[in-house]
Design a protein around this motif. Structure first.
Motif, PDB file in Angstrom:
ATOM      1  N   HIS A 199       0.830  -1.229   0.000  1.00  0.00           N
ATOM      2  CA  HIS A 199       0.000   0.000   0.000  1.00  0.00           C
ATOM      3  C   HIS A 199       0.851   1.259   0.000  1.00  0.00           C
ATOM      4  N   ASP A 241       6.321   1.388   5.824  1.00  0.00           N
ATOM      5  CA  ASP A 241       5.102   0.579   5.998  1.00  0.00           C
ATOM      6  C   ASP A 241       4.231   0.754   4.760  1.00  0.00           C
ATOM      7  N   GLY A 242       4.376  -0.181   3.836  1.00  0.00           N
ATOM      8  CA  GLY A 242       3.631  -0.122   2.559  1.00  0.00           C
ATOM      9  C   GLY A 242       4.537   0.170   1.389  1.00  0.00           C
ATOM     10  N   GLU A 255      -4.948   0.938   2.452  1.00  0.00           N
ATOM     11  CA  GLU A 255      -4.802  -0.255   3.317  1.00  0.00           C
ATOM     12  C   GLU A 255      -5.035   0.154   4.763  1.00  0.00           C
ATOM     13  N   GLU A 256      -4.583   1.344   5.132  1.00  0.00           N
ATOM     14  CA  GLU A 256      -4.623   1.736   6.545  1.00  0.00           C
ATOM     15  C   GLU A 256      -6.018   2.130   7.025  1.00  0.00           C
ATOM     16  N   HIS A 277       7.226  -6.650   3.193  1.00  0.00           N
ATOM     17  CA  HIS A 277       6.739  -5.635   4.152  1.00  0.00           C
ATOM     18  C   HIS A 277       7.628  -5.645   5.388  1.00  0.00           C
ATOM     19  N   GLN A 291       7.295  -4.821  11.438  1.00  0.00           N
ATOM     20  CA  GLN A 291       6.534  -3.976  12.375  1.00  0.00           C
ATOM     21  C   GLN A 291       6.487  -4.626  13.761  1.00  0.00           C
ATOM     22  N   HIS A 311      -2.513  -6.809   6.468  1.00  0.00           N
ATOM     23  CA  HIS A 311      -1.863  -6.458   5.188  1.00  0.00           C
ATOM     24  C   HIS A 311      -2.832  -6.714   4.040  1.00  0.00           C
TER      25      HIS A 311
HETATM   26 MN    MN Z   1       1.323  -1.955   6.079  1.00  0.00          MN
END
Ligand code: MN
Ligand code: HGY
Ligand code: MN
Length: 417
Positions: free
Chosen positions: A84, A95-96, A129-130, A194, A197, A362
């Motif tokens: 994303h 992140d993405g 996505e978020e 990815h 996290q 995800h």
């Molecule tokens: Mn993500």
């Protein structure tokens, strides 16, 4: 002659490039929400990079950006590589976007080597996505997977703008959203690289990991109704104040999740007192709940228990409460044969094939409704994410790109067998 590039390291550099205005809505931080000018700017830059890599580029009705590197036959099935392009508010740069930029680096390496495969490769930048603008999330991958419920287009942001309105203004086509859905026979598999996290890979000194499954999650909105009143003239014993009730409810959420198993976690990320004035006893309190576990059963049992406690707390205080489900995503296993190919790719790099589940959601969990999926995790510093301190190393990004190229080699061998 195109200049040489450091595969993987360039992907990181491009995420850094997209980490500031105009690719962010807010100066000094990265906030890039779905269908904003920052989203548009990021897609424009990414389109250029896809074209340079040797791909054709298009956008679908859901504002997904799709680069295609054809296979040996023009209508070959596609391996989709993506992630994303949107971010949380004041989020991290990787992140993405890292999964998208690594896909572009990998395609450019194949293109420069003049390699054509028995399958096409498509690199996709999913726009939402978020769920940082509208209440639900994953709307773009759900459009591609053909699982997007039409009602999602009616969801409104804090300014009352619906997804459909924003999509139309962005150049998407909410009336033709079904045209974004891919047919299973068009898609070979989905691969998402990815950041982890989380702290596991760093704690074990590992650069990469192979994801086994993605946790189940539910997003809910809680509203506790009281009676608005004057903060100065209303005696404490005569108040119908939802504030302390919300505090008790959030403590209950914490207690229930701390006592849980199966990776149960619960988070209140957003809370609003209404009308929201210093000198007014709130008439209502609204807060979000994000509840996850490795299985839907554990998730749902926790949601039930927490909901019952919220209603009991409200009743005890003469208040009323509503708990509204905004989104449910079931746990999603990754494909065993694709996990094995990733294991082999890591072994070729003399890296242990560390398998681990993903507590984070995800797009891969949605794409699993369309095709077999695989996820490659990349170590991130301190396991920190959804935070501007999010960090990765060039070396780990280079290893990730090499692992993805080896995965593609193995997939090619499997497809030719
Ligand atoms: Mn993500
Ligand atoms: O919420 C998540 O797990 C993802 O970052 N959207
Ligand atoms: Mn995220």
């Amino acid at each position: 002659m195109a200049e040489a590039f450091d595969i993987g390291a360039r992907a990181k550099a491009r995420c850094d490039q997209l980490g500031v205005a105009p690719y962010s809505e807010v100066d000094g931080q990265l906030t890039r929400r779905f269908l904003t000018a920052a989203h548009e700017a990021a897609l424009t830059a990414t389109s250029g990079w896809m074209l340079e890599a040797g791909m054709s580029v298009r956008r679908d009705a859901a504002a997904n950006l799709i680069g295609r590197y054809d296979g040996q036959l023009p209508d070959a099935k596609a391996l989709i590589i993506g992630s994303h392009i949107d971010s949380v508010r004041n989020g991290g740069r990787y992140d993405g976007p890292l999964g998208i930029m690594l896909g572009i680096d990998v395609v450019e390496a194949l293109n420069r080597a003049g390699r054509r495969l028995p399958f096409a490769i498509e690199v996709v930048a999913f726009g939402d996505e978020e769920g940082s603008r509208f209440p639900a999330s994953m709307s773009c991958s759900r459009a591609i997977a053909g699982t997007l419920d039409a009602s999602a287009l009616d969801m409104k942001d804090a300014d009352g703008v619906s997804v459909a309105q924003a999509l139309k203004a962005f150049g998407g086509d909410p009336d033709a959203i079904a045209s974004a859905a891919r047919k299973p026979e068009q898609v070979l598999a989905f691969l998402e690289a990815h950041i982890e996290q989380g702290p596991v890979l760093e704690a074990e000194g590992l650069a990469l990991g192979v994801v086994t499954a993605i946790a189940a999650q539910k997003r809910l909105m809680v509203r506790i109704e009281g009676t608005a009143g004057h903060a100065g003239t209303t005696p404490m014993n005569l108040r119908k104040d939802p504030g302390p009730a919300a505090a008790e409810a959030i403590l209950a959420l914490e207690r229930i999740c701390r006592a849980g198993t199966d990776g149960l976690v619960g988070t209140v990320g957003r809370m609003t007192a209404l009308p929201g004035a210093f000198n007014v006893i709130p008439g209502a309190i609204e807060f979000s709940m994000d509840i996850r576990a490795e299985t839907s059963a554990t998730r749902d049992e926790a949601v039930m228990t927490i909901g019952a406690e919220i209603h009991a707390i409200a009743a005890e205080r003469g208040l009323s409460a509503t708990v509204t489900l905004m989104q449910a995503l079931a746990e999603s296993p990754c494909d065993p044969s694709l996990m094995n190919l990733l294991d082999e790719a890591l072994a070729d790099l003399s890296l242990p094939a560390r398998r681990l589940p993903s507590g984070a959601g995800h797009d891969a969990m949605v794409m699993a409704d369309l095709c077999p999926v695989a996820m490659l995790f990349i170590r991130c510093e301190g396991g920190v994410s959804h935070n501007p301190a999010e960090a990765v190393t060039e070396a780990d990004c280079a290893l990730a790109a090499q692992a993805m190229l080896l995965f593609i080699d193995k997939l090619e061998r499997r497809e030719r067998a």
